[in-house]
Motif scaffolding. Structure first.
Motif, PDB file in Angstrom:
ATOM      1  N   ARG A  36       0.825  -1.211   0.000  1.00 15.32           N
ATOM      2  CA  ARG A  36       0.000   0.000   0.000  1.00 15.32           C
ATOM      3  C   ARG A  36       0.860   1.262   0.000  1.00 15.32           C
ATOM      4  NH1 ARG A  36      -5.379  -0.682   1.032  1.00 15.32           N
ATOM      5  NH2 ARG A  36      -6.062  -2.764   1.639  1.00 15.32           N
ATOM      6  N   LYS A  37       2.140   1.086  -0.276  1.00 11.89           N
ATOM      7  CA  LYS A  37       3.026   2.255  -0.315  1.00 11.89           C
ATOM      8  C   LYS A  37       2.605   3.216  -1.416  1.00 11.89           C
ATOM      9  CE  LYS A  37       7.398   2.032   0.423  1.00 11.89           C
ATOM     10  NZ  LYS A  37       8.852   1.722   0.388  1.00 11.89           N
ATOM     11  N   LEU A  38       2.842   4.477  -1.190  1.00 15.69           N
ATOM     12  CA  LEU A  38       2.482   5.504  -2.169  1.00 15.69           C
ATOM     13  C   LEU A  38       3.700   6.032  -2.917  1.00 15.69           C
ATOM     14  CD1 LEU A  38      -0.100   7.482  -0.008  1.00 15.69           C
ATOM     15  CD2 LEU A  38      -0.573   5.794  -1.780  1.00 15.69           C
ATOM     16  N   ILE A  39       4.865   5.941  -2.295  1.00 13.34           N
ATOM     17  CA  ILE A  39       6.100   6.402  -2.930  1.00 13.34           C
ATOM     18  C   ILE A  39       7.095   5.248  -2.948  1.00 13.34           C
ATOM     19  CG2 ILE A  39       8.046   8.011  -2.801  1.00 13.34           C
ATOM     20  CD1 ILE A  39       6.217  10.025  -1.508  1.00 13.34           C
ATOM     21  N   PHE A  40       7.704   5.039  -4.111  1.00 12.20           N
ATOM     22  CA  PHE A  40       8.635   3.925  -4.295  1.00 12.20           C
ATOM     23  C   PHE A  40      10.026   4.492  -4.610  1.00 12.20           C
ATOM     24  CE2 PHE A  40       4.363   2.983  -5.725  1.00 12.20           C
ATOM     25  CZ  PHE A  40       4.053   1.857  -4.980  1.00 12.20           C
ATOM     26  N   THR A  41      11.046   3.867  -4.062  1.00 14.00           N
ATOM     27  CA  THR A  41      12.397   4.449  -4.129  1.00 14.00           C
ATOM     28  C   THR A  41      13.429   3.475  -4.672  1.00 14.00           C
ATOM     29  OG1 THR A  41      11.833   5.740  -2.162  1.00 14.00           O
ATOM     30  CG2 THR A  41      14.145   5.686  -2.783  1.00 14.00           C
ATOM     31  N   ASN A  42      14.320   3.993  -5.503  1.00 11.54           N
ATOM     32  CA  ASN A  42      15.542   3.288  -5.886  1.00 11.54           C
ATOM     33  C   ASN A  42      16.684   4.067  -5.242  1.00 11.54           C
ATOM     34  OD1 ASN A  42      18.005   2.632  -7.242  1.00 11.54           O
ATOM     35  ND2 ASN A  42      16.839   1.767  -8.956  1.00 11.54           N
ATOM     36  N   GLU A  43      17.170   3.560  -4.111  1.00  9.55           N
ATOM     37  CA  GLU A  43      18.189   4.278  -3.344  1.00  9.55           C
ATOM     38  C   GLU A  43      19.506   4.395  -4.105  1.00  9.55           C
ATOM     39  OE1 GLU A  43      17.918   5.972  -0.745  1.00  9.55           O
ATOM     40  OE2 GLU A  43      16.009   5.342   0.126  1.00  9.55           O
ATOM     41  N   GLU A  44      19.839   3.350  -4.845  1.00  6.40           N
ATOM     42  CA  GLU A  44      21.112   3.337  -5.567  1.00  6.40           C
ATOM     43  C   GLU A  44      21.185   4.456  -6.601  1.00  6.40           C
ATOM     44  OE1 GLU A  44      23.756   0.372  -8.436  1.00  6.40           O
ATOM     45  OE2 GLU A  44      21.906  -0.371  -7.495  1.00  6.40           O
ATOM     46  N   LEU A  45      20.092   4.645  -7.332  1.00  6.58           N
ATOM     47  CA  LEU A  45      20.073   5.674  -8.380  1.00  6.58           C
ATOM     48  C   LEU A  45      19.509   7.009  -7.896  1.00  6.58           C
ATOM     49  CD1 LEU A  45      18.806   3.507 -11.398  1.00  6.58           C
ATOM     50  CD2 LEU A  45      21.158   4.205 -10.897  1.00  6.58           C
ATOM     51  N   LYS A  46      19.073   7.045  -6.633  1.00  2.40           N
ATOM     52  CA  LYS A  46      18.471   8.254  -6.054  1.00  2.40           C
ATOM     53  C   LYS A  46      17.264   8.713  -6.876  1.00  2.40           C
ATOM     54  CE  LYS A  46      21.012   8.977  -2.425  1.00  2.40           C
ATOM     55  NZ  LYS A  46      20.417   8.864  -1.072  1.00  2.40           N
ATOM     56  N   LEU A  47      16.350   7.758  -7.075  1.00  2.00           N
ATOM     57  CA  LEU A  47      15.127   8.048  -7.813  1.00  2.00           C
ATOM     58  C   LEU A  47      13.914   7.686  -6.969  1.00  2.00           C
ATOM     59  CD1 LEU A  47      16.061   6.501 -11.283  1.00  2.00           C
ATOM     60  CD2 LEU A  47      16.114   8.918 -10.663  1.00  2.00           C
ATOM     61  N   LYS A  48      12.864   8.482  -7.091  1.00  2.00           N
ATOM     62  CA  LYS A  48      11.594   8.184  -6.443  1.00  2.00           C
ATOM     63  C   LYS A  48      10.496   8.156  -7.508  1.00  2.00           C
ATOM     64  CE  LYS A  48      12.513  10.069  -1.834  1.00  2.00           C
ATOM     65  NZ  LYS A  48      12.099  11.070  -0.807  1.00  2.00           N
ATOM     66  N   PHE A  49       9.501   7.328  -7.271  1.00  2.28           N
ATOM     67  CA  PHE A  49       8.377   7.206  -8.195  1.00  2.28           C
ATOM     68  C   PHE A  49       7.080   7.223  -7.396  1.00  2.28           C
ATOM     69  CE2 PHE A  49      12.004   4.901  -9.811  1.00  2.28           C
ATOM     70  CZ  PHE A  49      12.055   5.220 -11.159  1.00  2.28           C
ATOM     71  N   PHE A  50       6.068   7.891  -7.924  1.00  2.00           N
ATOM     72  CA  PHE A  50       4.734   7.720  -7.342  1.00  2.00           C
ATOM     73  C   PHE A  50       3.685   7.725  -8.442  1.00  2.00           C
ATOM     74  CE2 PHE A  50       5.395  12.363  -6.882  1.00  2.00           C
ATOM     75  CZ  PHE A  50       4.225  12.877  -7.434  1.00  2.00           C
ATOM     76  N   LEU A  51       2.589   7.025  -8.159  1.00  3.19           N
ATOM     77  CA  LEU A  51       1.490   6.906  -9.104  1.00  3.19           C
ATOM     78  C   LEU A  51       0.404   7.901  -8.735  1.00  3.19           C
ATOM     79  CD1 LEU A  51       1.232   3.004  -9.189  1.00  3.19           C
ATOM     80  CD2 LEU A  51       2.481   4.485 -10.759  1.00  3.19           C
ATOM     81  N   ALA A  52      -0.151   8.568  -9.730  1.00  2.00           N
ATOM     82  CA  ALA A  52      -1.174   9.589  -9.478  1.00  2.00           C
ATOM     83  C   ALA A  52      -2.255   9.498 -10.542  1.00  2.00           C
ATOM     84  CB  ALA A  52      -0.550  10.982  -9.490  1.00  2.00           C
ATOM     85  N   LYS A  53      -3.409  10.036 -10.228  1.00  2.00           N
ATOM     86  CA  LYS A  53      -4.453  10.175 -11.234  1.00  2.00           C
ATOM     87  C   LYS A  53      -3.903  11.039 -12.361  1.00  2.00           C
ATOM     88  CE  LYS A  53      -9.314  11.430 -11.716  1.00  2.00           C
ATOM     89  NZ  LYS A  53     -10.518  11.952 -11.049  1.00  2.00           N
ATOM     90  N   ALA A  54      -4.191  10.661 -13.589  1.00  2.00           N
ATOM     91  CA  ALA A  54      -3.607  11.359 -14.741  1.00  2.00           C
ATOM     92  C   ALA A  54      -3.763  12.875 -14.654  1.00  2.00           C
ATOM     93  CB  ALA A  54      -4.217  10.830 -16.035  1.00  2.00           C
ATOM     94  N   SER A  55      -4.956  13.324 -14.287  1.00  2.00           N
ATOM     95  CA  SER A  55      -5.206  14.770 -14.256  1.00  2.00           C
ATOM     96  C   SER A  55      -4.395  15.495 -13.186  1.00  2.00           C
ATOM     97  CB  SER A  55      -6.699  15.048 -14.047  1.00  2.00           C
ATOM     98  OG  SER A  55      -7.160  14.439 -12.862  1.00  2.00           O
ATOM     99  N   ASP A  56      -3.841  14.745 -12.216  1.00  2.00           N
ATOM    100  CA  ASP A  56      -3.033  15.363 -11.161  1.00  2.00           C
ATOM    101  C   ASP A  56      -1.549  15.435 -11.508  1.00  2.00           C
ATOM    102  OD1 ASP A  56      -5.264  15.718  -9.552  1.00  2.00           O
ATOM    103  OD2 ASP A  56      -4.982  13.826  -8.479  1.00  2.00           O
ATOM    104  N   VAL A  57      -1.113  14.632 -12.480  1.00  2.00           N
ATOM    105  CA  VAL A  57       0.320  14.587 -12.811  1.00  2.00           C
ATOM    106  C   VAL A  57       0.868  15.965 -13.192  1.00  2.00           C
ATOM    107  CG1 VAL A  57       2.040  13.675 -14.437  1.00  2.00           C
ATOM    108  CG2 VAL A  57       0.372  12.136 -13.373  1.00  2.00           C
ATOM    109  N   PRO A  58       0.209  16.732 -14.090  1.00  2.00           N
ATOM    110  CA  PRO A  58       0.742  18.062 -14.419  1.00  2.00           C
ATOM    111  C   PRO A  58       0.838  18.987 -13.201  1.00  2.00           C
ATOM    112  CG  PRO A  58      -0.895  17.397 -16.036  1.00  2.00           C
ATOM    113  CD  PRO A  58      -0.980  16.420 -14.912  1.00  2.00           C
ATOM    114  N   THR A  59      -0.080  18.854 -12.254  1.00  2.00           N
ATOM    115  CA  THR A  59      -0.054  19.680 -11.041  1.00  2.00           C
ATOM    116  C   THR A  59       1.177  19.357 -10.213  1.00  2.00           C
ATOM    117  OG1 THR A  59      -2.472  19.676 -11.002  1.00  2.00           O
ATOM    118  CG2 THR A  59      -1.354  20.352  -8.984  1.00  2.00           C
ATOM    119  N   TYR A  60       1.463  18.066 -10.035  1.00  2.00           N
ATOM    120  CA  TYR A  60       2.641  17.661  -9.263  1.00  2.00           C
ATOM    121  C   TYR A  60       3.929  18.164  -9.922  1.00  2.00           C
ATOM    122  CZ  TYR A  60      -0.021  14.497  -6.216  1.00  2.00           C
ATOM    123  OH  TYR A  60      -0.887  13.970  -5.284  1.00  2.00           O
TER     124      TYR A  60
END
Length: 214
Positions: A36-60
């Motif tokens: 149920r995590k909302l934010i996913f991380t690749n520590e080695e590459l220093k990257l974070k990913f999160f999933l959002a409703k399409a209409s919210d992506v431009p806002t983020y």
């Protein structure tokens, strides 16, 4: 090193995007876990990913909460955010169109009192007001817009058309094309300056893969 954060539109687009990134060596095993995590991380590459409703992506992305976003051109046109649109991924190809009964074509071409049903009022306004110089009444719907002309709520609809099978099944057809739609990569304006090298490398990698998809 600071994290680079990706905002991905939920669903097939996010899955396809991660497949492309994995081909570039950018992985995130956390996203494959049933959690149920909302934010996913690749520590080695220093990257974070999160999933959002399409209409919210431009806002983020506009706010800087995410540095990079992957979302459909339809959403970008409707939301009208202040972003850098840097790449067409050639995925999820479809088009915006005006559709309705064939008999309405003359009214569509000449009338100034057209009623248009759509989930995308800003795109409809841009097309009819700016390109066709027509005055229209917009009815915003959230469900199946194809129903509107059938029950007499509107003359036509403005919607995304992929195969046209739903229109055809209901006696409707495309009366005018508006523009093509596909998945796009967008970048926050400040992030592009501060993290230009890292972002440019990701964009270049995606560009090569998108080119191979053509």
């Amino acid at each position: 090193m600071e994290y680079l954060t990706f905002a991905l539109a939920k669903g097939r687009l996010a899955d396809k995007t991660m497949e492309l990134l994995e081909q570039m060596g950018i992985t995130c095993d956390e996203m494959k876990e049933n959690s149920r995590k909302l934010i996913f991380t690749n520590e080695e590459l220093k990257l974070k990913f999160f999933l959002a409703k399409a209409s919210d992506v431009p806002t983020y992305v506009e706010s800087g909460t995410a540095d990079i976003g992957i979302v459909g051109k339809d959403t970008l046109l409707e939301e009208g955010r202040n972003l850098y649109e840097v790449l067409d991924l050639k995925m999820g190809k479809c088009r915006f169109a005006v559709a309705g009964y064939k008999e309405i074509q003359d009214k569509l071409d000449n009338s100034m009192d057209l009623v248009v049903a759509t989930k995308y009022p800003n795109i409809a306004k841009e097309y009819f007001y700016q390109k066709k110089h027509q005055t229209i009444e917009i009815v915003k719907l959230h469900g199946s817009v194809e129903l509107a002309p059938i029950v007499g709520l509107s003359d036509v609809i403005v919607d995304i058309v992929e195969t046209g099978s739903t229109l055809k099944a209901n006696g409707l057809e495309v009366l005018a094309d508006i523009c093509p739609v596909s998945a796009r990569v967008v970048v926050n304006r400040v992030s592009m300056k501060l993290e230009h090298k890292r972002i440019a490398e990701i964009i270049e990698g995606l560009k090569k893969l998108a080119g191979e998809k053509q």
